[in-house]
Scaffold this motif. Structure first.
Motif, mmCIF file in Angstrom:
data_model
loop_
_atom_site.group_PDB
_atom_site.id
_atom_site.type_symbol
_atom_site.label_atom_id
_atom_site.label_comp_id
_atom_site.label_asym_id
_atom_site.label_seq_id
_atom_site.Cartn_x
_atom_site.Cartn_y
_atom_site.Cartn_z
ATOM 1 N N PHE A 302 61.614 22.402 74.592
ATOM 2 C CA PHE A 302 60.226 23.241 73.968
ATOM 3 C C PHE A 302 59.805 22.328 72.870
ATOM 4 C CE2 PHE A 302 57.774 26.343 71.839
ATOM 5 C CZ PHE A 302 56.948 27.115 72.833
ATOM 6 N N TYR A 303 60.595 22.007 71.758
ATOM 7 C CA TYR A 303 60.071 21.629 70.630
ATOM 8 C C TYR A 303 59.597 19.824 70.765
ATOM 9 C CZ TYR A 303 61.052 25.256 67.399
ATOM 10 O OH TYR A 303 60.976 26.527 66.651
ATOM 11 N N ARG A 304 59.945 19.458 72.194
ATOM 12 C CA ARG A 304 59.527 18.176 72.461
ATOM 13 C C ARG A 304 60.449 17.235 71.498
ATOM 14 N NH1 ARG A 304 53.120 19.067 72.791
ATOM 15 N NH2 ARG A 304 53.215 20.378 74.741
ATOM 16 N N LEU A 305 61.584 17.498 71.370
ATOM 17 C CA LEU A 305 62.600 16.586 70.694
ATOM 18 C C LEU A 305 63.662 15.877 71.724
ATOM 19 C CD1 LEU A 305 62.729 18.582 67.469
ATOM 20 C CD2 LEU A 305 61.791 16.516 67.777
ATOM 21 N N PRO A 306 64.212 14.789 71.353
ATOM 22 C CA PRO A 306 65.167 14.259 72.206
ATOM 23 C C PRO A 306 66.366 15.151 72.128
ATOM 24 C CG PRO A 306 64.943 12.879 70.144
ATOM 25 C CD PRO A 306 63.910 13.885 70.144
ATOM 26 N N VAL A 307 67.173 15.232 73.211
ATOM 27 C CA VAL A 307 68.460 16.016 73.215
ATOM 28 C C VAL A 307 69.592 15.249 72.461
ATOM 29 C CG1 VAL A 307 67.942 17.333 75.448
ATOM 30 C CG2 VAL A 307 69.405 14.942 75.449
ATOM 31 N N ASN A 308 70.605 15.721 71.974
ATOM 32 C CA ASN A 308 71.600 15.061 71.529
ATOM 33 C C ASN A 308 72.395 14.321 72.371
ATOM 34 O OD1 ASN A 308 70.692 16.557 68.937
ATOM 35 N ND2 ASN A 308 71.699 18.118 69.447
ATOM 36 N N GLU A 309 72.696 13.150 71.639
ATOM 37 C CA GLU A 309 73.545 12.155 72.667
ATOM 38 C C GLU A 309 75.141 12.497 72.641
ATOM 39 O OE1 GLU A 309 72.686 10.251 75.002
ATOM 40 O OE2 GLU A 309 70.505 10.859 74.740
ATOM 41 N N ASP A 310 75.585 12.949 71.387
ATOM 42 C CA ASP A 310 77.127 13.351 71.493
ATOM 43 C C ASP A 310 77.360 14.485 71.957
ATOM 44 O OD1 ASP A 310 76.173 14.691 69.360
ATOM 45 O OD2 ASP A 310 77.871 14.501 68.030
ATOM 46 N N GLU A 311 78.685 14.963 72.036
ATOM 47 C CA GLU A 311 79.146 16.201 73.136
ATOM 48 C C GLU A 311 80.117 17.246 72.084
ATOM 49 O OE1 GLU A 311 80.916 14.301 76.166
ATOM 50 O OE2 GLU A 311 79.263 14.766 77.494
ATOM 51 N N VAL A 312 80.262 18.033 72.186
ATOM 52 C CA VAL A 312 81.189 19.040 71.789
ATOM 53 C C VAL A 312 81.977 19.591 72.793
ATOM 54 C CG1 VAL A 312 79.892 19.691 69.728
ATOM 55 C CG2 VAL A 312 79.844 21.109 71.624
ATOM 56 N N THR A 313 83.228 20.036 72.381
ATOM 57 C CA THR A 313 84.102 20.681 73.468
ATOM 58 C C THR A 313 84.599 22.115 73.077
ATOM 59 O OG1 THR A 313 84.916 18.383 74.509
ATOM 60 C CG2 THR A 313 86.417 20.531 74.669
ATOM 61 N N LEU A 314 84.782 23.166 73.485
ATOM 62 C CA LEU A 314 85.212 24.271 73.328
ATOM 63 C C LEU A 314 86.444 24.525 74.108
ATOM 64 C CD1 LEU A 314 81.698 25.270 72.922
ATOM 65 C CD2 LEU A 314 82.947 26.636 71.833
ATOM 66 N N GLU A 315 87.464 25.277 73.616
ATOM 67 C CA GLU A 315 88.790 25.309 74.250
ATOM 68 C C GLU A 315 89.169 26.926 74.209
ATOM 69 O OE1 GLU A 315 91.041 22.107 72.634
ATOM 70 O OE2 GLU A 315 91.433 23.451 70.639
#
Ligand code: NCD
Ligand code: ZN
Ligand code: ZN
Length: 347
Positions: A302-315
């Motif tokens: 919506f904001y016309r910005l790139p998505v982030n390239e790194d990741e997070v993990t939830l456990e």
């Protein structure tokens, strides 16, 4: 299908957040920076952040509070007043200092006294924003004394938001922290230029949490939580897969004594366990597969910005939420205080 024990998604962003300033800001920034790559920072300081130069200075103070080695970018907003200068706003947006502007109806919420007294007074500003594609973040509640506090969002849609979008169909609007089925119906039926943020608290609690068995000031925020049917409508919207809904915590720290007072402040501090709190809802709704879109894709879209390239993990983990945390000059009670959450963000 059995639920997974870990989930990995692109790093999310928080599209509605209050950092405050000074010692409080320094205490709360690390909670957000631990989870999110970016956040839309609300400008309702005292005095409010009304100009591009004030936003640039505030941005620098926030950046200085980010822990060493952590990548976090604050996205700044300007607080609209009856006197906002459209040229300053446009210059701020075009130079990249400002990501959006925020409409507070005067008197609607915390530090909104300098807000807009009548939307028609800022038509020139809004027309300019529509022209340059600058998003408008909206606290959507009317403030007239004759409107019941539980009806203020629904009445705002009728009296202010629907007519605004009718007048300016190009304006890009984020209906912030929605709390009602009326808001969901409105956003669903509006064009692609209208989106909404949803907080964790409005997915978890209804108004009973504030008033049953004693008055609970730490469950009080604005717009105030509504009836159960509204909470269920919000859960459906957030987990629907629609690109119009995205994560915006509205984390709003107030010191314990300012909440537990004869006139307690509105705002829930949910930053410490925001992702864990949202993921609990997505799991309960059988929608873990839609969590990444809500948390990490729809907002940038919506904001016309790139998505982030790194990741997070939830456990999966059994996490006790503390009764209070450091809030700089005084302690702050976090959302879910004293409860246990079933997920943990992996460090
Ligand atoms: C917010 C705050 O404390 O700044 N409070 C709240 O209850 N949500 C202001 C706001 O977002 O309306
Ligand atoms: Zn608000
Ligand atoms: Zn807010």
């Amino acid at each position: 299908m059995a639920s997974p024990d870990t989930i990995t998604i692109r790093r999310p962003d928080d599209w509605h957040l209050h950092f405050r300033d000074g010692e409080t800001m320094r205490a709360v920034v690390p909670h957000t920076a631990r989870q999110f790559a970016r956040a839309i920072v609300m400008p309702n300081l005292s005095p409010p952040v009304t100009t591009t130069s004030m936003a640039a200075a505030y941005r620098d103070r926030i950046v200085a509070a980010v822990p060493a080695g952590v990548a976090f970018t604050p996205l700044m907003t300007a607080y609209l007043t009856d006197d906002t200068d459209p040229d300053d706003l446009a210059q701020g947006f075009e130079s990249g200092v400002l990501t959006a502007a925020k409409l507070y109806p005067a008197g609607a919420t915390t530090n909104s006294a300098s807000g807009v007294t009548d939307i028609r007074k800022i038509d020139r500003v809004l027309e300019r924003m529509a022209e340059i594609g600058m998003p408008l973040c909206v606290h959507g509640e009317v403030t007239s004394a004759d409107i019941d506090i539980f009806d203020r969002e629904a009445v705002f849609i009728e009296r202010v938001l629907a007519p605004l979008i009718e007048r300016m169909p190009e304006l890009r609007v984020i209906f912030e922290h929605i709390t009602t089925r009326q808001a969901v119906d409105f956003v669903d039926s509006a064009g692609e230029n209208v989106a909404a943020t949803i907080t964790p608290q409005h997915l978890h609690i209804n108004r009973n949490a504030i008033l049953v068995g004693g008055i609970r000031p730490h469950m009080y925020c604005l717009p105030v939580a509504k009836r159960e049917e509204h909470r269920l409508g919000l859960r459906k919207a957030a987990t629907s897969g629609s690109a119009k809904y995205f994560l915006g915590t509205d984390s709003a720290p107030h010191h314990r004594h300012a909440k537990e007072s004869d006139c307690g402040c509105a705002g829930i501090f949910n930053a410490p366990f925001a992702l864990e709190s949202y993921l609990t809802v997505f799991e309960e709704e059988g929608a873990i597969d839609r969590f990444e879109a809500f948390a990490s894709l729809n907002g940038p879209g919506f904001y016309r910005l790139p998505v982030n390239e790194d990741e997070v993990t939830l456990e999966r983990a059994d996490i006790p939420v503390p009764y209070e945390v450091d809030g700089g000059d005084a302690r702050v009670v976090p959302f879910h205080a004293g409860e246990r959450l079933g997920w943990r963000l992996r460090a």
